[in-house]
Design a protein around this motif. Structure first.
Motif, PDB file in Angstrom:
ATOM      1  N   ASP A   1      -8.754 -12.880  14.216  1.00 12.91           N
ATOM      2  CA  ASP A   1      -9.830 -13.261  13.308  1.00 12.91           C
ATOM      3  C   ASP A   1      -9.344 -14.444  12.466  1.00 12.91           C
TER       4      ASP A   1
ATOM      5  N   ARG B   1      -9.327 -17.391  10.183  1.00 19.61           N
ATOM      6  CA  ARG B   1     -10.196 -17.940   9.131  1.00 19.61           C
ATOM      7  C   ARG B   1      -9.401 -18.194   7.869  1.00 19.61           C
TER       8      ARG B   1
ATOM      9  N   SER C   1     -15.586 -17.904   3.216  1.00 18.67           N
ATOM     10  CA  SER C   1     -14.744 -17.787   4.400  1.00 18.67           C
ATOM     11  C   SER C   1     -15.067 -18.942   5.328  1.00 18.67           C
ATOM     12  N   PHE C   2     -14.037 -19.591   5.866  1.00 20.27           N
ATOM     13  CA  PHE C   2     -14.216 -20.642   6.865  1.00 20.27           C
ATOM     14  C   PHE C   2     -13.470 -20.206   8.127  1.00 20.27           C
ATOM     15  N   ALA C   3     -14.189 -19.925   9.167  1.00 19.24           N
ATOM     16  CA  ALA C   3     -13.529 -19.627  10.439  1.00 19.24           C
ATOM     17  C   ALA C   3     -12.878 -20.901  10.977  1.00 19.24           C
TER      18      ALA C   3
ATOM     19  N   ASP D   1     -13.636 -30.218   4.381  1.00 15.27           N
ATOM     20  CA  ASP D   1     -14.121 -30.255   3.007  1.00 15.27           C
ATOM     21  C   ASP D   1     -14.108 -28.847   2.436  1.00 15.27           C
TER      22      ASP D   1
ATOM     23  N   ARG E   1     -17.945 -26.566   2.378  1.00 16.77           N
ATOM     24  CA  ARG E   1     -18.508 -25.834   3.506  1.00 16.77           C
ATOM     25  C   ARG E   1     -17.581 -25.799   4.715  1.00 16.77           C
ATOM     26  N   GLY E   2     -16.358 -26.317   4.522  1.00 14.33           N
ATOM     27  CA  GLY E   2     -15.375 -26.182   5.601  1.00 14.33           C
ATOM     28  C   GLY E   2     -15.560 -27.120   6.762  1.00 14.33           C
ATOM     29  N   GLY E   3     -16.443 -28.102   6.643  1.00 14.08           N
ATOM     30  CA  GLY E   3     -16.675 -29.017   7.753  1.00 14.08           C
ATOM     31  C   GLY E   3     -15.502 -29.964   7.951  1.00 14.08           C
ATOM     32  N   GLU E   4     -15.163 -30.228   9.199  1.00 13.52           N
ATOM     33  CA  GLU E   4     -14.056 -31.126   9.499  1.00 13.52           C
ATOM     34  C   GLU E   4     -14.441 -32.556   9.172  1.00 13.52           C
TER      35      GLU E   4
ATOM     36  N   ALA F   1     -20.837 -31.794   9.274  1.00 19.08           N
ATOM     37  CA  ALA F   1     -20.118 -30.665   9.874  1.00 19.08           C
ATOM     38  C   ALA F   1     -19.919 -29.583   8.834  1.00 19.08           C
ATOM     39  N   VAL F   2     -20.025 -28.338   9.271  1.00 17.59           N
ATOM     40  CA  VAL F   2     -19.733 -27.189   8.420  1.00 17.59           C
ATOM     41  C   VAL F   2     -18.962 -26.181   9.264  1.00 17.59           C
ATOM     42  N   ALA F   3     -18.265 -25.295   8.604  1.00 20.66           N
ATOM     43  CA  ALA F   3     -17.555 -24.236   9.309  1.00 20.66           C
ATOM     44  C   ALA F   3     -18.374 -22.953   9.277  1.00 20.66           C
ATOM     45  N   GLY F   4     -18.313 -22.194  10.349  1.00 19.43           N
ATOM     46  CA  GLY F   4     -18.859 -20.853  10.303  1.00 19.43           C
ATOM     47  C   GLY F   4     -17.970 -19.995   9.423  1.00 19.43           C
ATOM     48  N   ALA F   5     -18.548 -18.974   8.819  1.00 15.56           N
ATOM     49  CA  ALA F   5     -17.750 -18.110   7.947  1.00 15.56           C
ATOM     50  C   ALA F   5     -16.846 -17.186   8.756  1.00 15.56           C
ATOM     51  N   HIS F   6     -17.306 -16.840   9.942  1.00 16.66           N
ATOM     52  CA  HIS F   6     -16.555 -15.970  10.832  1.00 16.66           C
ATOM     53  C   HIS F   6     -16.668 -16.527  12.240  1.00 16.66           C
ATOM     54  N   HIS F   7     -16.147 -15.788  13.208  1.00 14.94           N
ATOM     55  CA  HIS F   7     -16.139 -16.262  14.583  1.00 14.94           C
ATOM     56  C   HIS F   7     -17.575 -16.448  15.079  1.00 14.94           C
TER      57      HIS F   7
ATOM     58  N   LEU G   1     -29.490 -23.391   9.509  1.00 21.02           N
ATOM     59  CA  LEU G   1     -28.887 -22.850  10.716  1.00 21.02           C
ATOM     60  C   LEU G   1     -29.155 -21.359  10.866  1.00 21.02           C
TER      61      LEU G   1
ATOM     62  N   LEU H   1     -28.982 -19.683   7.288  1.00 22.96           N
ATOM     63  CA  LEU H   1     -28.508 -20.511   6.185  1.00 22.96           C
ATOM     64  C   LEU H   1     -29.468 -21.657   5.960  1.00 22.96           C
ATOM     65  N   ASP H   2     -29.706 -21.975   4.696  1.00 23.06           N
ATOM     66  CA  ASP H   2     -30.536 -23.146   4.440  1.00 23.06           C
ATOM     67  C   ASP H   2     -29.663 -24.401   4.527  1.00 23.06           C
ATOM     68  N   ALA H   3     -30.255 -25.550   4.266  1.00 25.50           N
ATOM     69  CA  ALA H   3     -29.547 -26.823   4.416  1.00 25.50           C
ATOM     70  C   ALA H   3     -28.313 -26.914   3.523  1.00 25.50           C
ATOM     71  N   ALA H   4     -28.324 -26.188   2.408  1.00 23.43           N
ATOM     72  CA  ALA H   4     -27.185 -26.228   1.486  1.00 23.43           C
ATOM     73  C   ALA H   4     -26.140 -25.165   1.813  1.00 23.43           C
ATOM     74  N   GLY H   5     -26.427 -24.341   2.800  1.00 18.95           N
ATOM     75  CA  GLY H   5     -25.490 -23.287   3.179  1.00 18.95           C
ATOM     76  C   GLY H   5     -25.737 -21.959   2.499  1.00 18.95           C
TER      77      GLY H   5
ATOM     78  N   ASN I   1     -15.582 -22.902  16.003  1.00 23.59           N
ATOM     79  CA  ASN I   1     -16.093 -22.409  14.727  1.00 23.59           C
ATOM     80  C   ASN I   1     -16.555 -23.510  13.779  1.00 23.59           C
ATOM     81  N   GLN I   2     -16.623 -24.716  14.292  1.00 25.17           N
ATOM     82  CA  GLN I   2     -17.219 -25.823  13.545  1.00 25.17           C
ATOM     83  C   GLN I   2     -18.620 -26.086  14.103  1.00 25.17           C
TER      84      GLN I   2
END
Lengths: 269, 250
Positions: free
Chosen positions: A131, A133, A147-149, A177, A180-183, B34-40, B52, B73-77, B242-243
């Motif tokens: 897992d 993250r 949490s950022f995976a 960042d 929101r964890g975006g690359e 780009a944003v990261a998912g919180a989990h897998h 999203l 998720l809205d545009a702001a997450g 996960n991105q």
């Protein structure tokens, strides 16, 4: 003191440079002078302090920006996939514990910690089935804020401005960042051997500091991954157990966390 | 037919000895967000307003899948809603939101119990369930048809009411890799290559209309993690490692 790599300018110019550097307290100014003089690799590190961590199985370190430390520990388990206990501890400059948060909700290995004032960032990362993250924790309560995976292979992390800098074991720096964890970008470190050898990471105005598992050295790179300087790490003689693991910058010294030992290095001549 | 451009790219997979793999594409996509998912992440769709729908596969141990979480998720997450599905199911690869329902593709491997489920987005109540073949990597919905991308380079269409296969088309342009994410447009269907850092827009016969290169270069790691695709207006939204990244199509 241990001095590194060759390529020195002529002696008179170097002597003038030494006098200028001796008057310089700012590391950034030091490196500017070194780069300007064409001897950016003429950098040394002095081991100024060592300390055994107050707890065992140290898996992350960062400065709290006020002379203290945030440390992460993880109790190993006999079953690789068993839930493990993770402890995050805040120490003041004298070593007294100010806070401790305990987590028993993840099986994934912890590899690295960063502190940004408003949050503790704890990196969970190991294999493809883990897992993986980064957990954002409230430094006042320990509660999870976000949490950022991530992808597999993140072995340490640092912060710089509004970014987290991730050390990717297959020799890359990845910047994401913090919101929101975006690359945002990633750079390859071609100075390191192939095969997954990059380890600890720290950042400051001078650039990004990296540890690499096969050499007792610290490497300073820019955001493009180009090497600015390197220096050997003195005071550690176990050649079968090279410096690896975790790195931090506390504003004046580099802090290496290796197994359960903390080592502070000053950049000096 | 647009003139093809050859784009050379070198990534972490490149060594000093190996030449940079060439990506054949009509153009290169530009990442805009780009944003990261919180989990897998195991599936992605968009809500048409820069928000999203994400599917997270929670796991408490290796290959032990716990609840599946569908978040909006809205545009702001900000999380607008979350649906948790706690009954044991095999791993998910691909979601598609259509109206008030969500389609979820379960099971990719030959040994998995594979099926396509349609659930009420608000309650999670099952509205339909169809057995599907192995290898389905991602899904999309177009009118009353569910389109599925098969690992083995096929586009498969089934009737959304009966689950009966309507047609399938070979994706011959992906012969050197495998198919992954899929998204539908009025002009055709985008399908992502697992290893070639590109996506092809195809018609219902599988013929390529145009090809777009991703800027991240050729990298074999993503073939293991799964890649999912969605469309936000004219922007491609790709999940990889996960991105979630938005790519502008020129």
């Amino acid at each position: 003191m241990s001095q590194i790599h060759a390529g020195a300018p002529d002696i008179p110019a170097k002597a003038r440079l030494v006098r200028a550097v001796q008057k310089t307290r700012s590391m950034r100014a030091l490196l500017v002078l070194l780069v300007a003089a064409g001897c950016a690799d003429d950098m040394t590190l002095d081991l100024v302090r060592t300390q055994v961590a107050p707890d065992s199985n140290l898996v992350g370190v960062d400065s709290d920006g006020a002379g203290g430390l945030w440390l992460a520990y993880r109790t190993p388990t006999s079953d690789y996939y068993a839930i493990s206990e993770v402890r995050v501890s805040h120490l003041d400059p004298g070593g007294a514990e100010l806070a401790r948060f305990t987590y028993r909700d993840e099986y994934t290995q912890v590899n690295g910690l960063a502190f940004t004032g408003d949050a503790i960032w704890l990196n969970y990362n190991n294999g493809f089935s883990d897992d993986n993250r980064i957990r954002k924790l409230d430094p006042a309560t320990g509660a999870e804020l976000a949490s950022f995976a991530t992808e597999v292979g993140i072995v340490d992390l640092a912060s710089r401005g509004d970014e987290l800098l991730l050390s990717y074991m297959w020799n890359e720096i990845i910047a994401i960042d913090r919101t929101r964890g975006g690359e945002r970008w990633r750079s390859k470190i071609t100075a390191f051997p192939e095969g997954g050898t990059q380890r600890g990471i720290a950042a400051d105005d001078a650039g990004i500091w990296l540890l690499e598992q096969e050499r007792d050295e610290i490497t300073l790179v820019d955001d493009a991954g180009a090497v600015v300087a390197t220096a050997s790490l003195p005071g550690y003689s176990d050649s079968y157990d090279p410096f690896t693991d975790y790195l931090s910058w506390d504003g004046e010294t580099l802090i290496v966390a290796h197994h359960d030992k903390l080592l502070w290095f000053e950049v000096a001549r | 037919m647009k003139r093809a451009l050859v784009v050379a790219a070198c990534t972490a997979a490149c060594t000093a000895e190996a030449p940079a793999p060439a990506i054949v594409a009509d153009y290169t996509l530009e990442a805009v967000q780009a944003v990261a998912g919180a989990h897998h992440v195991v599936g992605v769709d968009t809500d048409g307003a820069n928000g999203l729908w994400l599917a997270y596969q929670m796991q408490s141990a290796v290959y032990t899948f716990d609840d599946l979480r569908i978040v909006h998720l809205d545009a702001a997450g900000t999380t607008l809603s979350e649906l948790r599905l706690t009954e044991p199911e095999p791993g998910v690869s691909g979601i598609a939101v259509a109206g008030d329902a969500i389609w979820i593709s379960y099971g990719v491997g030959l040994e998995d119990e594979r099926r396509l489920r349609k659930l009420d987005l608000s309650t999670g109540a099952e509205l339909a369930s169809f057995p599907i073949e192995a290898g389905i990597q991602d899904i999309a919905v177009r009118d009353n048809v569910v389109l599925m991308s098969s690992t083995w380079r096929e586009l498969v269409a089934i009737d959304a009411t009966t689950g009966i296969e309507q047609w399938r088309a070979p994706l011959t342009d992906l012969a050197a890799s495998e198919a992954r994410g899929i998204a539908v447009t009025p002009a055709g269907t985008w399908v992502v290559s697992s290893t070639e850092s590109r996506a092809v827009l195809v018609d219902d016969s599988g013929a390529t209309i145009e090809t777009a290169a991703f800027p991240f270069g050729v990298d074999s790691w993503s073939a293991e993690d799964g890649m999912h695709l969605a469309l936000d207006g004219t922007t491609l939204v790709l999940h990889r490692r996960n991105q979630i990244t938005w790519y502008a199509v020129p």
